[in-house]
Design an enzyme around this catalytic site. Sequence first.
Site, mmCIF file in Angstrom:
data_model
loop_
_atom_site.group_PDB
_atom_site.id
_atom_site.type_symbol
_atom_site.label_atom_id
_atom_site.label_comp_id
_atom_site.label_asym_id
_atom_site.label_seq_id
_atom_site.Cartn_x
_atom_site.Cartn_y
_atom_site.Cartn_z
ATOM 1 N N ASP A 207 0.823 -1.219 0.000
ATOM 2 C CA ASP A 207 0.000 0.000 0.000
ATOM 3 C C ASP A 207 0.855 1.266 0.000
ATOM 4 O OD1 ASP A 207 -2.619 1.342 0.453
ATOM 5 O OD2 ASP A 207 -1.722 1.927 2.357
ATOM 6 N N GLU A 252 1.192 -0.458 -4.977
ATOM 7 C CA GLU A 252 0.133 0.533 -5.146
ATOM 8 C C GLU A 252 0.788 1.900 -5.052
ATOM 9 O OE1 GLU A 252 -3.336 3.173 -3.910
ATOM 10 O OE2 GLU A 252 -1.582 2.714 -2.724
#
Length: 554
Positions: A207, A252
């Site tokens: 993330d 990401e």
Amino acid sequence: MNININDIEVIMKENILNWANKVIYQIFPRSFKDSNNDGNGDLRGIISKLDYLENLGIDAIWLCPVYETEFADAGYDVLDYKKIWSTFGTIEDFKFLVEEAKKRNIEIIMDIVLNHTSNKHQWFLKAIESEKNKEHNYYIWTDKPGDEESIFGGSAWEYVPSLNKYYFHLFAKEQVDLNWESDFTIDAMVDVIDFWYNLGVRGFRLDAIQHVHKETNNGNFSHSFGSKMVEYLQKFENKIYETKKDVFFIGEASGIQPNTVLKYAQGKDKIADNFYNFGSWWIGWGKETGRNGYDANWKISDFANPAILEYQNNKEIKNYMITNFMSSHDTARSISRWGDEKLFWEESAKSLALYQFSLKGIQTVLYGEEIGLKNPIFHSRKDFRDVDALNAYRIFVDEKKKYTEQEMTRFHNINSRDNSRIPMVWNKKENFGFNEGKKTWIKKSGYYLNSSVEEQERKEDSILNFYKNIIKLRKKFSSVLIDGEAQMELLENEVIKVTRFSNDQKIVSLINLTNKEKTIDSFNNREILLNTYSDKKGIENILRPYQSIMFLEK
Ligand code: TEU
């Protein structure tokens, strides 16, 4: 047995290619299926739907965070990386999930929140207890805050009175940025990967990785793709590779571009095997306010914007380097953003699917896309749960007075992340089969004719069956639709044409994302593989509104 370095590289490459074949299904766990009627989805709920997912044809589940949390940012505020949030179940449930998923050849992908922890995490509590505690250095501090802004609005610095200092948070103030300069941070995250790997997890979504290094150059602060980002992440990953060769990292990093994918997905600066393709995600966002506003002037040609074309047309960008998605838990529903919610609901949902599955890259489908789930209707501020949406009311309505309350509510109905976080629609019963109780933690869907799984399973030409077919076709024609090259263009009449080809086969998609008829070249002698219209009327040289087709070129 001695394995030499070349063999290891071959094993790692095979693993990557194997992941490139997969179709990933994204689950927002709180809203998928509630097994104990407390209003919140849970792991047992997911387990009960594995047969459904197997039948859909997907190969991996990306689980949005399931760790212990206060849910200040939907689980991206982690309290303990090695515990399952009790609302979702137990570690035993998780083991059972992995076991049952493996039986169906489904991998689990964990969402690794490595840029920040919750401000209630034990480390942070220690960090603010005393500057002498070693945990103090796990975070980023200043005595004199600059004017750095948080992505969710407001200052990125938060004051801690007991220390007379400020800590840095790029997202909500409940999400404190970790200091990746410290080897401790890196070791702690390696340990997190170890933990889930030992429970059978092989895929990891990293993330917000572009943010691990914050720096100031000539007085300018930057928080994305910092000069030490590669160094930090490689240290982290190399430690993992010491004992594990079969992991797959999806990075990401919003803001990534085709040229930066080429830089960071291979070679000496490699930091992930694959990156999300953010080519379409901002279409329709407000110019000043991002997803917290609305740009009414978006155009169909935005679906063939330079980045999208480059991802497809640049041969150096391999299918295993990018993951395409139309919606995620960070966007509203694609059908509501770009399709037609009414008369052409089915055709436009299928057209968006056909568009996505024509593209080179791994495909990720957000839960509910396969049944054409639309945005619900939020009536007022109190209907929203997302910290970003609530902050936007505070900042743009209460403080800056840029929008009225009603305008903000309207924009959030279009773009808010909560749109993609509502309970799944399984059937027509109470709470649409999400649970049998009265309450749900967030608004439920405005039920839409034929929009439940149960109904769509029965209807031959449903959106659900279209997804099943498209996933089957991807596998049947894998040498073209997975491994093949891609050529994408926007025709003059705004029809998007994607050609996929291998040495001996060619598959063409013509995609009409408008509510107008479009003239195309005559269509004799082609074998149609998919058509978003299910009537038997032949295609000659007209695509009807939202009519898209995929055909085999002979
Ligand atoms: O999102 C990160 C992310 O997309 C930001 O980097 C981006 O710059 C921003 O959203 C643009 O508006 C991830 C998660 O997907 C998201 O749900 C979390 O809120 C966020 O990280 C913080 O953990």
